[in-house]
Design a protein around this motif. Structure first.
Motif, PDB file in Angstrom:
ATOM      1  N   LEU A  58       0.744  -1.186   0.186  1.00 19.85           N
ATOM      2  CA  LEU A  58      -0.097   0.073   0.005  1.00 19.85           C
ATOM      3  C   LEU A  58       0.866   1.115   0.006  1.00 19.85           C
ATOM      4  O   LEU A  58       0.545   2.362  -0.783  1.00 19.85           O
ATOM      5  N   ALA A  59       1.929   0.961   0.535  1.00 14.70           N
ATOM      6  CA  ALA A  59       3.045   2.431   0.877  1.00 14.70           C
ATOM      7  C   ALA A  59       3.650   2.631  -0.577  1.00 14.70           C
ATOM      8  O   ALA A  59       4.280   3.566  -0.864  1.00 14.70           O
ATOM      9  N   LEU A  60       3.571   1.676  -1.410  1.00 18.54           N
ATOM     10  CA  LEU A  60       4.164   1.586  -2.802  1.00 18.54           C
ATOM     11  C   LEU A  60       3.475   2.457  -3.757  1.00 18.54           C
ATOM     12  O   LEU A  60       3.722   2.926  -4.734  1.00 18.54           O
ATOM     13  N   ARG A  61       2.081   2.480  -3.577  1.00 15.39           N
ATOM     14  CA  ARG A  61       1.000   3.151  -4.676  1.00 15.39           C
ATOM     15  C   ARG A  61       1.479   4.815  -4.524  1.00 15.39           C
ATOM     16  O   ARG A  61       1.403   5.387  -3.568  1.00 15.39           O
ATOM     17  N   PRO A  62       1.531   5.242  -5.649  1.00 17.83           N
ATOM     18  CA  PRO A  62       1.556   6.765  -6.054  1.00 17.83           C
ATOM     19  C   PRO A  62       0.550   7.600  -5.269  1.00 17.83           C
ATOM     20  O   PRO A  62       0.959   8.654  -4.635  1.00 17.83           O
ATOM     21  N   ASP A  63      -0.699   7.127  -5.268  1.00 18.83           N
ATOM     22  CA  ASP A  63      -1.699   8.034  -4.552  1.00 18.83           C
ATOM     23  C   ASP A  63      -1.425   8.067  -3.012  1.00 18.83           C
ATOM     24  O   ASP A  63      -1.522   9.178  -2.397  1.00 18.83           O
ATOM     25  N   VAL A  64      -1.028   6.857  -2.473  1.00 18.64           N
ATOM     26  CA  VAL A  64      -0.836   6.875  -1.073  1.00 18.64           C
ATOM     27  C   VAL A  64       0.508   7.691  -0.812  1.00 18.64           C
ATOM     28  O   VAL A  64       0.740   8.250   0.060  1.00 18.64           O
ATOM     29  N   GLN A  65       1.537   7.360  -1.491  1.00 17.52           N
ATOM     30  CA  GLN A  65       2.808   8.350  -1.321  1.00 17.52           C
ATOM     31  C   GLN A  65       2.503   9.956  -1.213  1.00 17.52           C
ATOM     32  O   GLN A  65       2.975  10.409  -0.547  1.00 17.52           O
ATOM     33  N   LYS A  66       1.664  10.179  -2.088  1.00 20.16           N
ATOM     34  CA  LYS A  66       1.242  11.445  -2.204  1.00 20.16           C
ATOM     35  C   LYS A  66       0.600  11.952  -1.045  1.00 20.16           C
ATOM     36  O   LYS A  66       0.872  12.894  -0.513  1.00 20.16           O
ATOM     37  N   GLU A  67      -0.389  11.113  -0.522  1.00 19.04           N
ATOM     38  CA  GLU A  67      -0.979  11.296   0.598  1.00 19.04           C
ATOM     39  C   GLU A  67      -0.560  11.473   1.972  1.00 19.04           C
ATOM     40  O   GLU A  67      -0.649  12.403   2.700  1.00 19.04           O
ATOM     41  N   ALA A  69       2.736  12.146   1.880  1.00 19.74           N
ATOM     42  CA  ALA A  69       3.974  13.218   1.458  1.00 19.74           C
ATOM     43  C   ALA A  69       5.465  12.498   1.539  1.00 19.74           C
ATOM     44  O   ALA A  69       6.261  13.095   2.424  1.00 19.74           O
ATOM     45  N   ALA A  70       5.316  11.245   1.128  1.00 24.95           N
ATOM     46  CA  ALA A  70       6.742  10.583   1.098  1.00 24.95           C
ATOM     47  C   ALA A  70       7.731  11.504   0.512  1.00 24.95           C
ATOM     48  O   ALA A  70       7.480  11.820  -0.645  1.00 24.95           O
ATOM     49  N   THR A  71       9.095  11.347   0.716  1.00 26.64           N
ATOM     50  CA  THR A  71      10.024  12.149   0.114  1.00 26.64           C
ATOM     51  C   THR A  71      10.845  11.088  -0.726  1.00 26.64           C
ATOM     52  O   THR A  71      10.491  10.003  -0.697  1.00 26.64           O
ATOM     53  N   ASP A  72      11.363  11.474  -1.511  1.00 25.67           N
ATOM     54  CA  ASP A  72      12.339  10.792  -2.658  1.00 25.67           C
ATOM     55  C   ASP A  72      12.867   9.770  -1.784  1.00 25.67           C
ATOM     56  O   ASP A  72      13.076   8.571  -2.285  1.00 25.67           O
ATOM     57  N   GLU A  73      13.566  10.203  -0.762  1.00 26.38           N
ATOM     58  CA  GLU A  73      14.470   9.120  -0.039  1.00 26.38           C
ATOM     59  C   GLU A  73      13.571   8.174   0.527  1.00 26.38           C
ATOM     60  O   GLU A  73      13.887   6.725   0.360  1.00 26.38           O
ATOM     61  N   GLU A  74      12.462   8.225   1.174  1.00 27.60           N
ATOM     62  CA  GLU A  74      11.432   7.419   1.698  1.00 27.60           C
ATOM     63  C   GLU A  74      11.056   6.396   0.679  1.00 27.60           C
ATOM     64  O   GLU A  74      10.922   5.409   0.806  1.00 27.60           O
TER      65      GLU A  74
END
Length: 244
Positions: A58-67, A69-74
């Motif tokens: 779930l954490a790999l989904r682009p929509d979730v990462q946007k929600e 606010a995952a950084t590039d490093e994360e």
């Protein structure tokens, strides 16, 4: 419990046991809640329940990462985490094939445990607020299946009697899935979808009935602020099905 989409490699392996594993996974594919929708390729194993592997994907989904606010490093660390999890899952399947393992419960337990192990690294990658929001999004995505998670059960304060009811409800679901493997005549894809949908609806009804009114309210609150996943937006299903 997990659901799968990593069948190509298994089916092509040629081993009778591996083929049994692939057939075992088919009902789970059809019942999938699409945790990893839009993520991964045909040879990726897709968890889609409420377990640790589902949380990772779930954490790999682009929509979730946007929600969150995952950084590039994360994002890079999350991708590495899932890549290592995929490698271990494949190793698990190969080990089960070598051992001629065919017990569905042992298979589920093995793969589920692998996902849970890798999920333990998530709090080391994400911040506390990000981890909390990810947990909320998982509950929103999987719904009543989240009641199988120990952390959810503990937060809701489920009694021993309620935990027994949860186990009974889940056993009924798995029995329905496993029954498709023993059918005298192989079921079609649509028939498996129908059986899976009914079995999940029956299980969810049992899970909701065993909760008190307060627990139902608390469970709803645990999902946090409502979020619309990309695959839930109008026209999303048509767009996804059109992808090669």
């Amino acid at each position: 419990m997990f659901f799968a989409g990593f069948l190509g490699t298994i089916i092509n392996a040629g081993s009778p046991t591996m083929k049994k594993i692939a057939v075992f996974l088919v009902p789970l594919v059809l019942a999938s809640l699409a945790i990893a929708q839009g993520h991964g390729g045909p040879r990726k194993f897709r968890f889609a329940g409420a377990d640790g592997g589902s949380m990772v994907q779930l954490a790999l989904r682009p929509d979730v990462q946007k929600e969150i606010a995952a950084t590039d490093e994360e994002k890079a660390k999350l991708a590495d985490l899932e890549e290592r999890m995929q490698a271990q899952v494949q190793a698990d399947f190969e080990a089960m094939a070598k051992a001629n393992e065919s017990d569905p419960n042992k298979m589920r337990g093995k793969i589920g445990a692998t996902g849970d192990t890798f999920a333990e690294e998530l709090p080391k990658i994400l911040t506390v607020p990000q981890t909390q929001r990810l947990h909320e999004l998982l509950i929103q995505k999987v719904g009543d299946s989240a009641l199988l998670r120990k952390d959810v059960q503990q937060e809701l304060g489920l009694t021993d009697a309620q935990l027994a009811q949860v186990a009974d409800a889940e056993a009924g679901l798995l029995k329905a899935f496993d029954g498709m493997l023993n059918a005298e005549k192989p079921l079609t894809r649509d028939e498996m979808r129908a059986v899976s949908a009914k079995a999940m609806a029956d299980r969810n009804e049992k899970l909701q009935k065993m909760l008190t009114d307060k627990q139902k309210a608390d469970f709803k609150a645990m999902a946090g602020k409502p979020f619309t996943f990309e695959d839930q937006k109008p026209g999303a299903s048509e767009a996804l099905s059109a992808k090669p």
